[in-house]
Design an enzyme around this catalytic site. Structure first.
Site, PDB file in Angstrom:
ATOM      1  N   ASP A 117       7.237 -27.894 -10.657  1.00 62.83           N
ATOM      2  CA  ASP A 117       7.283 -29.349 -10.465  1.00 62.83           C
ATOM      3  C   ASP A 117       5.900 -29.892 -10.804  1.00 62.83           C
ATOM      4  O   ASP A 117       4.924 -29.129 -10.942  1.00 62.83           O
ATOM      5  CB  ASP A 117       7.666 -29.666  -9.005  1.00 62.83           C
ATOM      6  CG  ASP A 117       7.861 -31.163  -8.745  1.00 62.83           C
ATOM      7  OD1 ASP A 117       8.047 -31.922  -9.715  1.00 62.83           O
ATOM      8  OD2 ASP A 117       7.818 -31.560  -7.571  1.00 62.83           O
ATOM      9  N   ARG A 171      22.688 -33.679 -10.856  1.00 57.33           N
ATOM     10  CA  ARG A 171      22.372 -34.630  -9.790  1.00 57.33           C
ATOM     11  C   ARG A 171      23.584 -35.530  -9.525  1.00 57.33           C
ATOM     12  O   ARG A 171      23.908 -35.819  -8.380  1.00 57.33           O
ATOM     13  CB  ARG A 171      21.160 -35.495 -10.191  1.00 57.33           C
ATOM     14  CG  ARG A 171      19.832 -34.778 -10.264  1.00 57.33           C
ATOM     15  CD  ARG A 171      19.374 -34.307  -8.914  1.00 57.33           C
ATOM     16  NE  ARG A 171      19.260 -35.394  -7.956  1.00 57.33           N
ATOM     17  CZ  ARG A 171      18.212 -36.221  -7.823  1.00 57.33           C
ATOM     18  NH1 ARG A 171      17.138 -36.031  -8.589  1.00 57.33           N
ATOM     19  NH2 ARG A 171      18.210 -37.170  -6.906  1.00 57.33           N
TER      20      ARG A 171
END
Ligand code: CP
Ligand code: NVA
Length: 307
Positions: A226, A292
């Site tokens: 990330d 998602r």
């Protein structure tokens, strides 16, 4: 109240039901033309309020599209444009919205704001990212692993590299609740949240913190990274230098040629990941972003008692 705030409070049976529903709803739409509502439209008439204290692309669009495909709709607000921005309390906002909408999703600067919203709302509250956690993203990561490998996440082996941030914390919690192994390669001084580590250690899965990228990825089936600078954090030269040895590049991925690469996005190409990895054959980041939507649908159905 079935809030979706973190993995531990949802619990393993609910998480499995949510994952299975996400896979099933994705499969049911395969080959469909765009622009169609799911045939059962289970959330027809329902409205999700979304409040953002920070920017968002994926979270905003995936929840909005999720509600539309389920037959419902959304109201999207930046917190600063609400009376919240002029000092109305989170608790009073929760009480008012609970009289109008069916569920609330919040992306907040401070985790305490999410807790305050959830404890004062009479409708389900969903964590759309805080400084401490990002569970809706990690659930999409798990879905992506399961669809790419055809295996359940339980018992799998994951590596996370870089900053001990909200993504790292949620991966730790997920590993402990769903019982998979996680090795975190994080430089000194940037460890994940101590309380998250301590409570996860008492559950299951094996969670290890190591100080080298090579040892973090050894045996990993999934490599996750990330951004090194999360929203709301100041960019600092010493942090960037500390993170540099934890970059996910072709050399590192060559150590685990069968592993998948995941990144919640947005990516800072050339920092935590190189182009050849994120655009390479091991990367599943676009499936992860699409998932998602499917995970959001299943979470909304669970929160609203429609799973
Ligand atoms: N991964 C993620 O949550 O992306 P956004 O910040 O664009 O919502
Ligand atoms: N750790 C990142 C995740 C973005 C989706 C952040 O909080 O900015």
């Amino acid at each position: 109240m079935p809030h979706f705030l973190d993995f531990a409070s949802a619990g393993a049976p609910a998480l499995r039901a949510i994952l299975d529903a996400a896979h099933a709803r994705k499969a049911a739409r395969a080959g469909w033309p765009r622009g169609r509502t799911d045939s059962d439209a289970p959330l027809a008439g329902h409205v999700l309020a979304m409040i953002f204290e920070k920017p968002s692309t994926r979270t905003r669009y995936s929840f909005d599209m999720a509600m539309r495909q389920l037959g419902g709709s959304t109201i999207v607000s930046q917190a600063g444009e609400m009376q919240l921005g002029r000092g109305e309390t989170v608790a009073d906002t929760a009480r008012v919205l609970s009289r109008m909408v069916d569920a609330i999703m919040l992306r907040s600067n401070r985790h305490q704001t999410l807790d305050a919203l959830a404890s004062n709302a009479d409708v389900p509250v969903i964590n759309g990212l805080t400084d401490i956690s990002h569970p809706v993203q990690v659930l999409a990561d798990i879905m992506t692993f399961e669809e790419s490998t055809g295996r359940k996440v339980e018992g799998s082996c994951w590596a996370y590299l870089g900053d001990g941030n909200n993504m790292a914390n949620s991966l730790i919690e997920a590993a402990s609740v769903l019982h998979f192994d996680l090795r975190l390669g994080v430089p000194h001084g940037y460890d994940p949240d101590q309380a998250v580590m301590a409570t996860a250690g008492c559950r299951g899965g094996s969670i290890d913190l190591v100080r080298s990228a090579a040892s973090a990825v050894e045996g990993a089936e999934v490599v996750v990274t990330d951004t090194w600078v999360s929203m709301g954090q100041a960019e600092a030269k010493d942090k960037m230098s500390a993170m540099a040895p934890f970059q996910v590049n072709a050399g590192l991925m060559a150590r685990v040629p069968d592993a998948l690469f995941l990144h919640c996005l947005p990516a800072h190409r050339g920092e935590e990941v190189t182009d050849d990895v994120i655009d390479g054959p091991q990367s599943r980041v676009w499936d992860e972003a699409e998932n998602r939507l499917h995970v959001q649908k299943a979470i909304l159905l669970w929160c609203l008692g429609a799973l």
